[in-house]
Design an enzyme around this catalytic site. Sequence first.
Site, PDB file in Angstrom:
ATOM      1  N   SER A 177       0.786  -1.227   0.000  1.00 43.02           N
ATOM      2  CA  SER A 177       0.000   0.000   0.000  1.00 43.02           C
ATOM      3  C   SER A 177       0.817   1.276   0.000  1.00 43.02           C
ATOM      4  O   SER A 177       0.328   2.322  -0.429  1.00 43.02           O
ATOM      5  CB  SER A 177      -0.946   0.018   1.209  1.00 43.02           C
ATOM      6  OG  SER A 177      -0.221  -0.036   2.419  1.00 43.02           O
ATOM      7  N   HIS A 200      -5.704  -3.941  -2.035  1.00 45.24           N
ATOM      8  CA  HIS A 200      -5.428  -2.859  -2.976  1.00 45.24           C
ATOM      9  C   HIS A 200      -5.419  -3.337  -4.426  1.00 45.24           C
ATOM     10  O   HIS A 200      -4.754  -2.740  -5.271  1.00 45.24           O
ATOM     11  CB  HIS A 200      -4.097  -2.186  -2.628  1.00 45.24           C
ATOM     12  CG  HIS A 200      -4.157  -1.327  -1.401  1.00 45.24           C
ATOM     13  ND1 HIS A 200      -4.573  -0.006  -1.436  1.00 45.24           N
ATOM     14  CD2 HIS A 200      -3.888  -1.611  -0.107  1.00 45.24           C
ATOM     15  CE1 HIS A 200      -4.523   0.493  -0.209  1.00 45.24           C
ATOM     16  NE2 HIS A 200      -4.116  -0.453   0.616  1.00 45.24           N
ATOM     17  N   LYS A 255     -12.452  -0.517  -0.071  1.00 40.61           N
ATOM     18  CA  LYS A 255     -11.631   0.264  -1.001  1.00 40.61           C
ATOM     19  C   LYS A 255     -12.335   0.309  -2.363  1.00 40.61           C
ATOM     20  O   LYS A 255     -13.345   0.977  -2.513  1.00 40.61           O
ATOM     21  CB  LYS A 255     -10.214  -0.300  -1.056  1.00 40.61           C
ATOM     22  CG  LYS A 255      -9.463  -0.111   0.266  1.00 40.61           C
ATOM     23  CD  LYS A 255      -8.049  -0.623   0.212  1.00 40.61           C
ATOM     24  CE  LYS A 255      -7.249  -0.243   1.436  1.00 40.61           C
ATOM     25  NZ  LYS A 255      -7.792  -0.722   2.725  1.00 40.61           N
TER      26      LYS A 255
END
Length: 396
Positions: A183, A211, A242
Amino acid sequence: MSSQSFYKRLQTELQGIEEAGLYKRERIIESPQGAEITVNGKKVLNFCANNYLGLSSHPKVIAAAHKTIDERGYGMSSVRFICGTQDIHKELEEKLSKFLGAEDTILYVACFDANGGVFEPLLNEEDAIISDELNHASIIDGVRLCKAARGRYKHNDMADLELQLQAHKGARTRLIVTDSVFSMDGTIAQLDKICDLADKYDALIMIDESHSSGFMGKTGRGVHELCGVIDRIDIITGTLGKALGGASGGFTSGKKEIIDMLRQRSRPYLFSNTLAPAVVGASIAVLDMLSETTALRDKLEENTLYFRKKMTEVGFDIKSGTHPIAPLMLYDAVIAQKFAAKLLEEGIYVIGFFYPVVAKGQARIRIQISAGHDREHLDKAIAAFTKVGKELGVIK
């Protein structure tokens, strides 16, 4: 007040953080999450959210959340095995399994809980966990809760991973653990090579796709799709917070036996409230959208390549890669703070990252691109970065 020395120590430590220019202050957003947000009464462009596909405030996602509240209520007030499982929880688990190429999925309130609850039920002192040194804090904390032996390999270093596999060859089970995308750097794990090593040394593989789920790979399945190893991964953890809507929620996907054991013994699952119905309903809508078209991931890819190219041409030290995390390396924590503050004055919302979030001397601004950004947003940001970069002497 009891123990005056304790509070005095905290005050001294906080003062030291402040004086070092490392104190973290939260900026208050007064609008929905999106490419454009309102901060302190001012409209700014947001370049630091994990809102990769621009779905956090998408009309279809909001509508699905409203509809689910009307049909299934606000909360469950229970854990899953008591009276906390609705039909929609099972539907979401099935859709996630199909999307990720897994046999089954278990939902958690957050991916931190998924990573915190995955190791202890599956492994003990007879086993070994071999982890990339830059794995997320939630993985590190989850490993600490387990009695398995621990090995740590240098970041994305396959030679060192092999040495660790050899060093733990006597373990009953060896589990290799890695973020799919790291990240702070946007670095992509070499999952194809990791799978080859796992085959060679009879090891299992766990990846955290937080991610990458929703936008990495040809159809957005994740880095395991990008690397062509969908059928070679044993455990996948990830988040709904996310790209997949941006609210909250986490999951673990994998072989049925693994998920069945987690349902029996994973403490964050057994002792935490069920994921709220509105989040579940909205997440189902997101997966349906992403299964119908790759338009959002395609736009994100286009935006990412454009922004990275233009910022590099201007002269900024942008870590190389193809991920929408584009770290602008500044190295000095105070400069990173000043840079972010000046950018906010220019209408660009970013955050400086520094120790202990990243290693000392590796301060940066982590720029994050979204499918919600239009070309004019990107160009405005590039112009602002250039102006502030020259003012602070970061570029000429």
